[in-house]
Design an enzyme around this catalytic site. Sequence first.
Site, short mmCIF file in Angstrom:
data_model
loop_
_atom_site.label_atom_id
_atom_site.label_comp_id
_atom_site.label_asym_id
_atom_site.label_seq_id
_atom_site.Cartn_x
_atom_site.Cartn_y
_atom_site.Cartn_z
N LEU A 1 44.77 41.68 42.12
CA LEU A 1 45.11 42.81 42.87
C LEU A 1 44.44 43.90 42.83
O LEU A 1 44.23 44.42 41.61
CB LEU A 1 46.70 43.05 42.68
CG LEU A 1 47.42 41.73 43.24
CD1 LEU A 1 48.91 42.16 42.89
CD2 LEU A 1 47.38 41.62 44.58
N GLU B 1 35.59 54.37 36.25
CA GLU B 1 34.52 52.95 35.90
C GLU B 1 35.24 51.75 36.62
O GLU B 1 34.67 50.94 37.20
CB GLU B 1 34.62 52.52 34.58
CG GLU B 1 33.72 53.70 33.73
CD GLU B 1 34.64 54.84 33.09
OE1 GLU B 1 33.96 55.40 32.35
OE2 GLU B 1 35.80 54.84 33.59
#
Length: 655
Positions: A116, A404
């Site tokens: 997800l 990131e």
Amino acid sequence: MKNIEKTLNYIKSISAEMITTAGSGNLGASLGASTFLFALFKDHYNFDVSDTDFLNRDRLVLSSGQVSPLYYTLLSLFGFDVSLQDLKSFRQFGSKTPGNPEYGKTEGVEASTGPLGQGVANAVGMAIAEKSLSERFNTVGFPIINNYTYCHVSEGDLMEGISQEACSLAGTLKLSKLILLYDCNDVTVDGRVSLSNKEDVAKKFKAMGWNVIIVRKGNNYNACSRAIGRAKKSKKPTLIIFKTIIGIGTNKEGTSAVYDYVLTQDELDAYKKTLNVTDSFYIPADVRELCMQATRRGKLYHENWNQTLAIYANSQPELYKELVNYFDKKKLDYEKILKNEDRWVGISTVDANSMIFNEIGDKLSQLIGGCADVARKTKVNLNNSENFLVRSKRGRNLHYGVREHAMAAISNGIALYEDFIAFDSTFLAFSNYMIPALRMRAMMKLPAISIFTHDSICVGQSGPTYQPIEQIGQLRSIIGLNVFRPCDGKEVLASYKLALSEEAPSALILSNQVSPEIEGTSYKDAQLGGYVVKSSKAADVVLYATGSEVGLAMEVAKELSKKYEVSVVSFPSLEIFEKQTSAYKLRTLQKDAKLRVAIEASNDNVWYKYLNDDDLFIGVHSYMQSCPGGVNYAKAGFTVKNIVKEITNRMNKKQ
């Protein structure tokens, strides 16, 4: 309207029957999201089943990959190459209809999804790619690139941190062609969303710069279609919150129990009866015709685009030529770059990379990407390109901020949009944040490039949190990711040649400390992944090393040569080395030597593949301290004196 209801009933029936036949699947959301995804396909989604890769098609990403039964049913109904037999084979070995959508396996699937949040960031990347091309090639009267990116998201998707990172950036960049379709059913696997989440999602997205539309009746076709139409007019990215009922129509609707519930055959028959469906895996002619109207509309959309493109070619010949050639894999003159190799002597591989990266970037216009707020330190920046900003989206340098997680998945989306070469960069210690996206990148075989710097305990005074030890091994463990740790500029250049020619993602791992001039390194031989830098015909000791440790290994060999015959092998990429012939690998590894020693500032156990039980691996096996990098390096045993001592002691035991 009667045919709309009938079609929806068949969509729900087939989706439920797929799950019962397979014995598993996400029933609840597949039923709950059926209305708004059908409205998307029927009224808004521009596709051409006869040419599913045409450039200006709309993109649809199913971030909540578990809703694949519904997705496959829609693909089949609207004419994609997904047959009723394929639907019957849901979740079976070798089928076109796996449990989560897989890029390259099923026609119409734009990205592999399942973890997800990944799909949300992929969609942001696709929207960035669309903006980049539209800014570069569109002119007045010729919106050559103007497709939408739609993304189905679940409650769980928006709980994942990666989604918030990606959506914050999307709002900042005003990606107006991005539309998230949020299935807001207030339920997750373990119960009500309120157990873990009290936030106001609408206010959060508005704060991030998004347009927000709330559809109170998310299982009402007209309301859903109207909302999508409104979203397409926004100058901001749009979140449409569809308030739906999970598992609608079943005896467990609205509860977490229906999330992945499998109806028994009796329950399925009873459910189908409420839908006035008696057929099994069957599509009536009137239902098929209703869907084919949208399919024909999509084909006409493509034909009209082709006509516009033909006029554009005549009125804007230079831009048209640039567009046609934009994604060509241009032949790079690596030998020309190599002629200036003296520039790389006495500098770090980070600095060498900066030069080489920019020379390549000047030739490849499709190279686009950025850093997680560390470009000044990683030196990964396209110096001759603008930044990608709200006011100028033709730039190729993206400012990801400290994100990131999202950065890597957004790079995946850029690469998925078309043949962009996406890049991203940060410190090696932070590659951990990117692992899920790098894994998905490897599964999809996307030729994106990650550039990691500050590659060893020599980071020093920043302390152990910034000192990578296990990260090299983590990256090498990802199947299909080519990892490069070059020792000098020649090996950096070889790494790029391989990265840009292999149909696989790559990770470059670079050092900030100055690399000594190493006699024997070779741009040509480095392309084999591993090669002999210092040769001895009958070696007593063979030293294997990568990156910064190759120079150290050469110094160790110099000392050992007073007593033993010593060879040194540089391994810029173990993955590439493993692709060579058995004969070449045997010659390079020199297994007849009395002792083989692997030297690398990591704890990667892959080296034991090449070593015997009585051989040596000199690595890093504990977290180090905050101190000057050279001190850490020495304390970990990476000195000529220590390594020579260990090798001599081991050789004495062998005699």
